[in-house]
Design an enzyme around this catalytic site. Structure first.
Site, short mmCIF file in Angstrom:
data_model
loop_
_atom_site.label_atom_id
_atom_site.label_comp_id
_atom_site.label_asym_id
_atom_site.label_seq_id
_atom_site.Cartn_x
_atom_site.Cartn_y
_atom_site.Cartn_z
N LYS A 178 90.13 66.37 20.45
CA LYS A 178 91.02 65.98 21.55
C LYS A 178 91.70 67.20 22.16
O LYS A 178 92.12 67.18 23.30
CB LYS A 178 92.14 65.06 21.01
CG LYS A 178 91.68 63.75 20.45
CD LYS A 178 92.83 63.07 19.67
CE LYS A 178 92.31 61.90 18.87
NZ LYS A 178 93.25 61.39 17.87
N LYS B 127 95.28 74.22 12.79
CA LYS B 127 96.20 73.70 13.81
C LYS B 127 97.37 74.65 14.05
O LYS B 127 97.82 74.79 15.18
CB LYS B 127 96.75 72.33 13.40
CG LYS B 127 95.70 71.24 13.54
CD LYS B 127 96.33 69.86 13.52
CE LYS B 127 95.26 68.80 13.75
NZ LYS B 127 95.73 67.45 13.55
N LYS C 106 83.97 71.58 16.30
CA LYS C 106 84.10 70.12 16.21
C LYS C 106 84.51 69.54 17.57
O LYS C 106 85.33 70.15 18.27
CB LYS C 106 85.18 69.84 15.16
CG LYS C 106 85.35 68.43 14.75
CD LYS C 106 86.46 68.30 13.72
CE LYS C 106 87.83 68.45 14.33
NZ LYS C 106 88.94 68.05 13.45
P1 TYM Z 1 92.35 61.93 13.80
O1 TYM Z 1 93.25 61.11 14.66
O2 TYM Z 1 92.26 63.39 14.05
O3 TYM Z 1 90.88 61.36 13.87
C1 TYM Z 1 90.62 60.00 13.62
C2 TYM Z 1 89.31 59.83 12.89
O4 TYM Z 1 88.26 60.41 13.66
C3 TYM Z 1 87.53 61.31 12.83
N1 TYM Z 1 87.05 62.42 13.68
C4 TYM Z 1 85.78 62.81 13.73
N2 TYM Z 1 84.66 62.36 13.12
C5 TYM Z 1 83.50 62.97 13.42
N3 TYM Z 1 83.41 64.00 14.30
C6 TYM Z 1 84.49 64.49 14.93
N4 TYM Z 1 84.37 65.48 15.82
C7 TYM Z 1 85.75 63.89 14.67
N5 TYM Z 1 87.01 64.09 15.12
C8 TYM Z 1 87.80 63.19 14.49
C9 TYM Z 1 88.52 61.78 11.79
O5 TYM Z 1 87.87 62.27 10.64
C10 TYM Z 1 89.29 60.52 11.53
O6 TYM Z 1 88.63 59.70 10.59
N6 TYM Z 1 94.82 62.50 9.52
C11 TYM Z 1 93.98 61.59 10.28
C12 TYM Z 1 94.62 60.25 10.54
C13 TYM Z 1 95.21 59.58 9.35
C14 TYM Z 1 94.49 58.86 8.37
C15 TYM Z 1 95.48 58.38 7.47
C16 TYM Z 1 93.15 58.57 8.19
C17 TYM Z 1 96.53 59.53 9.02
N7 TYM Z 1 96.68 58.80 7.91
C18 TYM Z 1 95.13 57.63 6.36
C19 TYM Z 1 92.79 57.82 7.05
C20 TYM Z 1 93.78 57.35 6.17
C21 TYM Z 1 93.67 62.22 11.61
O7 TYM Z 1 94.36 63.07 12.08
O8 TYM Z 1 92.67 61.66 12.26
#
Ligand code: TYM
Length: 349
Positions: free
Chosen positions: A216, A129, A213
């Site tokens: 967004k 990032k 991947k």
């Molecule tokens: P975030 O917002 O980037 O993504 C949310 C969830 O979607 C999954 N994900 C994917 N899974 C499969 N293929 C993809 N291309 C893909 N893109 C995203 C992510 O693995 C995630 O599960 N840090 C986390 C959010 C967070 C969190 C937490 C999660 C903050 N605190 C505590 C679990 C527990 C994040 O940025 O997710």
């Protein structure tokens, strides 16, 4: 990962008896929710509600670690609507926004003083990032995984269903929990949260590049299916999805060596509730054009109703706000006593 957080069998064994199963997960309200978020995370949460108490958070404090617009509240409502439209029941599970429960920020500070810089330096997502712009990234982006550990451990959650890209962050959360317990001589105070990386698509790839991947932040909207896409947009994106010239077929190992083909077959398997092997056998020898028509239909029949329910819910913002306020009260009731006891363990007056 850690030098100081030594795992002892008694601390590992202490967990099952002591900590009640509890699910925690979250999504950032940044930009469009896409098929990766749905198949990698949200969809897997729905059946868990039958098995354990669940907490689903909209992690708006994570969303300000990179540049953001002042429409965060609307984006937060959108994610909450997506959870509910996908099948999360806000009466049974807790649905809330992170910034409304102070324990997340307070515990994150304590954990900032437990986590080691060496651990954070190894986080690959920060490197991705921040890119070449490390010096100009926010300090929040750097300690982002520490806040994530606080999210989970503020509730002593034991199970964390996420996509594969979050695995390293979960390992850090486990290290932080263990080091806190060891340093403060409170074995078993925080649990060791388990990552749950489920289904045939733990990493949904871009429709334009099978090695990247789905995300967004990718500039080309053709690279992803958004939960808000119309049926026509879904069909167009799948039709334009990159593939190689060969027909579908071969062994699993052969298909996995063709990243774009493997990705589309994985998406089909996840949506159809089956395994990649079975999809491969079903379409053996078929051209991608025919397969893509069927995949688009499957996507429209899955995403279409979720999108329509989301649209409907978003017409009544007051109702979403009511759900989120009630969720925050319930979350706070769990987290506040855990935080209070944690502060006592640390030695604060
Ligand atoms: P975030 O917002 O980037 O993504 C949310 C969830 O979607 C999954 N994900 C994917 N899974 C499969 N293929 C993809 N291309 C893909 N893109 C995203 C992510 O693995 C995630 O599960 N840090 C986390 C959010 C967070 C969190 C937490 C999660 C903050 N605190 C505590 C679990 C527990 C994040 O940025 O997710």
């Amino acid at each position: 990962m850690s030098d100081t957080a030594v795992q002892t069998p008694d601390s590992a064994l202490a967990q099952p008896a002591k900590h009640k199963p509890l699910v925690f997960s979250g999504v950032q309200p940044t930009g469009n929710l896409h098929l990766g978020n749905y198949l990698g995370a949200i969809r897997n949460w729905v059946p868990m509600q039958e098995e354990m108490p669940c907490i689903f958070c909209v992690v708006d404090m994570h969303a300000i670690t990179a540049s953001f617009e002042p429409d965060l509240a609307d984006k937060t409502r959108e994610i909450a609507a997506a959870y509910i439209a996908s099948g999360i029941d806000p009466e049974r599970s807790i649905v809330f926004a992170q910034s409304r429960v102070p324990a997340h920020a307070e515990l994150a500070w304590i954990f900032n003083c437990i986590a080691r810089i060496g651990w954070l330096d190894r986080m690959t997502q920060f490197k991705e990032k921040a890119g070449k712009n490390k010096e100009r990234s926010s300090a929040g982006l750097y300690v982002y995984p520490v806040l994530m550990a606080a999210d989970i451990l503020a509730y002593k959650a034991t199970h964390v269903p996420v996509g594969e890209d979050q695995k390293q962050h979960l390992e850090l959360a486990r290290d932080i929990a263990q080091k806190f317990n060891n340093d403060l001589n409170e074995p078993g105070w925080f649990p060791q949260p388990e990552p749950m990386i489920l289904g045939p698509t733990p990493r949904v790839m871009s429709l334009r590049d099978g090695k990247a991947k789905m995300s967004k932040s990718e500039p080309s909207d053709l690279s992803r299916i958004n939960l808000k896409d119309s049926n026509d947009e879904i069909a167009t994106k799948i039709r334009k999805a990159r593939t190689d010239p060969e027909p579908i077929g071969g062994s699993m190992a052969e298909i996995d060596a063709r990243p774009e083909a493997s990705n589309l077959i994985g998406i089909y398997a996840a949506l159809a509730g089956t395994e990649k092997e079975k999809v491969l056998a079903q379409f053996d020898g078929a051209q991608f054009s025919g397969f893509k028509n069927e995949l688009a239909e499957l996507l429209v029949s899955t995403i279409g109703p979720i999108r329509d329910r989301m649209d409907h819910m978003l017409k009544d913002k007051a109702e979403i706000d009511r759900i989120l306020s009630r969720g925050a009260e319930r979350a706070d009731a769990i987290a506040a006593p855990i935080l209070a006891e944690t502060k006592r363990i640390v030695g604060f007056l």
